[in-house]
Design a protein around this motif. Structure first.
Motif, PDB file in Angstrom:
ATOM      1  N   LYS A   9       0.797  -1.277  -0.008  1.00 41.64           N
ATOM      2  CA  LYS A   9       0.050   0.054  -0.091  1.00 41.64           C
ATOM      3  C   LYS A   9       0.888   1.181  -0.095  1.00 41.64           C
ATOM      4  O   LYS A   9       2.041   1.205   0.290  1.00 41.64           O
ATOM      5  N   SER A  11      -0.265   5.313   0.445  1.00 38.65           N
ATOM      6  CA  SER A  11      -1.313   6.472   0.304  1.00 38.65           C
ATOM      7  C   SER A  11      -0.912   7.706   0.668  1.00 38.65           C
ATOM      8  O   SER A  11       0.097   7.737   1.617  1.00 38.65           O
ATOM      9  N   ASP A  13      -1.704  12.308   1.265  1.00 35.63           N
ATOM     10  CA  ASP A  13      -2.455  13.523   0.871  1.00 35.63           C
ATOM     11  C   ASP A  13      -1.198  14.451   0.021  1.00 35.63           C
ATOM     12  O   ASP A  13      -0.259  14.577   0.403  1.00 35.63           O
ATOM     13  N   LEU A  21      -5.521  13.345  -3.318  1.00 34.49           N
ATOM     14  CA  LEU A  21      -5.257  12.333  -2.669  1.00 34.49           C
ATOM     15  C   LEU A  21      -4.556  11.068  -3.635  1.00 34.49           C
ATOM     16  O   LEU A  21      -5.025  11.067  -4.579  1.00 34.49           O
ATOM     17  N   TYR A  22      -3.638  10.487  -3.025  1.00 40.10           N
ATOM     18  CA  TYR A  22      -3.030   9.527  -3.880  1.00 40.10           C
ATOM     19  C   TYR A  22      -3.022   8.076  -3.156  1.00 40.10           C
ATOM     20  O   TYR A  22      -3.077   7.941  -1.997  1.00 40.10           O
ATOM     21  N   ASN A  23      -3.567   7.211  -4.007  1.00 35.74           N
ATOM     22  CA  ASN A  23      -3.616   5.931  -3.395  1.00 35.74           C
ATOM     23  C   ASN A  23      -3.183   5.073  -4.733  1.00 35.74           C
ATOM     24  O   ASN A  23      -3.636   5.043  -5.801  1.00 35.74           O
ATOM     25  N   ASP A  25      -2.090   1.953  -6.873  1.00 35.84           N
ATOM     26  CA  ASP A  25      -2.677   0.568  -7.452  1.00 35.84           C
ATOM     27  C   ASP A  25      -1.775  -0.497  -6.926  1.00 35.84           C
ATOM     28  O   ASP A  25      -0.594  -0.489  -7.488  1.00 35.84           O
ATOM     29  N   THR A  26      -2.404  -1.450  -6.033  1.00 32.83           N
ATOM     30  CA  THR A  26      -1.358  -2.341  -5.520  1.00 32.83           C
ATOM     31  C   THR A  26      -0.631  -3.393  -6.324  1.00 32.83           C
ATOM     32  O   THR A  26       0.391  -3.612  -6.337  1.00 32.83           O
ATOM     33  N   SER A  46       5.488   3.050  -6.849  1.00 30.61           N
ATOM     34  CA  SER A  46       4.141   2.737  -6.706  1.00 30.61           C
ATOM     35  C   SER A  46       3.694   3.745  -7.834  1.00 30.61           C
ATOM     36  O   SER A  46       4.133   4.786  -8.239  1.00 30.61           O
ATOM     37  N   GLN A  48      -0.248   5.215  -9.322  1.00 31.00           N
ATOM     38  CA  GLN A  48      -1.757   5.409  -9.312  1.00 31.00           C
ATOM     39  C   GLN A  48      -2.250   5.832 -10.914  1.00 31.00           C
ATOM     40  O   GLN A  48      -1.837   6.803 -11.389  1.00 31.00           O
TER      41      GLN A  48
END
Length: 145
Positions: A9, A11, A13, A21-23, A25-26, A46, A48
Motif C-alpha cells: 500500500k 497512500s 495527501d 489524494l494519492y492511492n 494501485d497495489t 508505486s 496510481q
C-alpha cells in the motif's frame, strides 16, 4: 520467528499535485534493490493510474521512496540527495515525466529490508521541487513487500 507480511500500500495527501489524494494501485507496486559501487539502495515504487478531463494527457502518478542500504528503522530527516529520499512524478502521454524530488521532509521507517525479510514500511512527508514549482506530500503511509 516468522515475519508478518502486510499488503502492499501507498497512500498520501497531496498539495500542489494533480490530485489531492494519492492511492497506489497495489498491482503496480514493487520493491527493488538498485545501485552501483558508489551507492546501494532500496526503491519502493508505486503508481496510481488516472483519467483526467482537466489534463487528458495525464496517464499516471508515481510516488517512490528511496532508502540507502544500511539505514536503520527510525525517523530520518530528508535532505537533497540524503540517505532517505522520495519523488512524486506525473507521467503524461508519450512517457513525459514531470518529477518533483524531495528537498526537505521526514521519513519514519518501521521496517527496513533485511536478510530473509524484504519489506519496507513506514510513513513520509516531504516537499518535492521541480524548478520553481513544488508539491507537498503529507500523511504518506507505505508498505512494500
Amino acid at each position: 520467528m516468522t515475519s508478518q507480511k502486510s499488503e502492499n500500500k501507498f497512500s498520501a495527501d497531496v498539495s500542489g499535485g494533480a490530485r489531492p489524494l494519492y492511492n497506489a494501485d497495489t498491482d503496480t507496486m514493487d520493491l527493488v534493490e538498485r545501485g552501483d559501487e558508489s551507492r546501494y539502495y532500496w526503491q519502493g515504487f508505486s503508481t496510481q493510474l488516472v483519467k483526467s478531463d482537466v489534463d487528458p494527457q495525464l496517464k499516471s502518478i508515481n510516488l517512490s521512496v528511496f532508502v540507502d542500504k544500511g539505514v536503520e528503522a527510525g525517523t530520518h530527516q530528508m535532505i537533497e540527495d540524503g540517505k532517505v529520499r522520495a519523488v512524486y512524478s506525473l507521467v503524461r502521454e508519450g512517457n513525459q515525466v514531470e518529477a518533483y524530488v524531495s528537498v526537505s521532509g521526514q521519513m519514519t521507517l518501521t521496517v527496513v529490508p533485511s536478510t530473509g525479510d524484504k519489506r519496507l514500511e513506514g510513513t513520509v512527508l516531504f516537499e518535492g521541487k521541480r524548478n520553481a514549482k513544488s508539491v507537498n506530500i503529507t500523511n504518506g503511509v507505505f508498505s512494500f513487500n
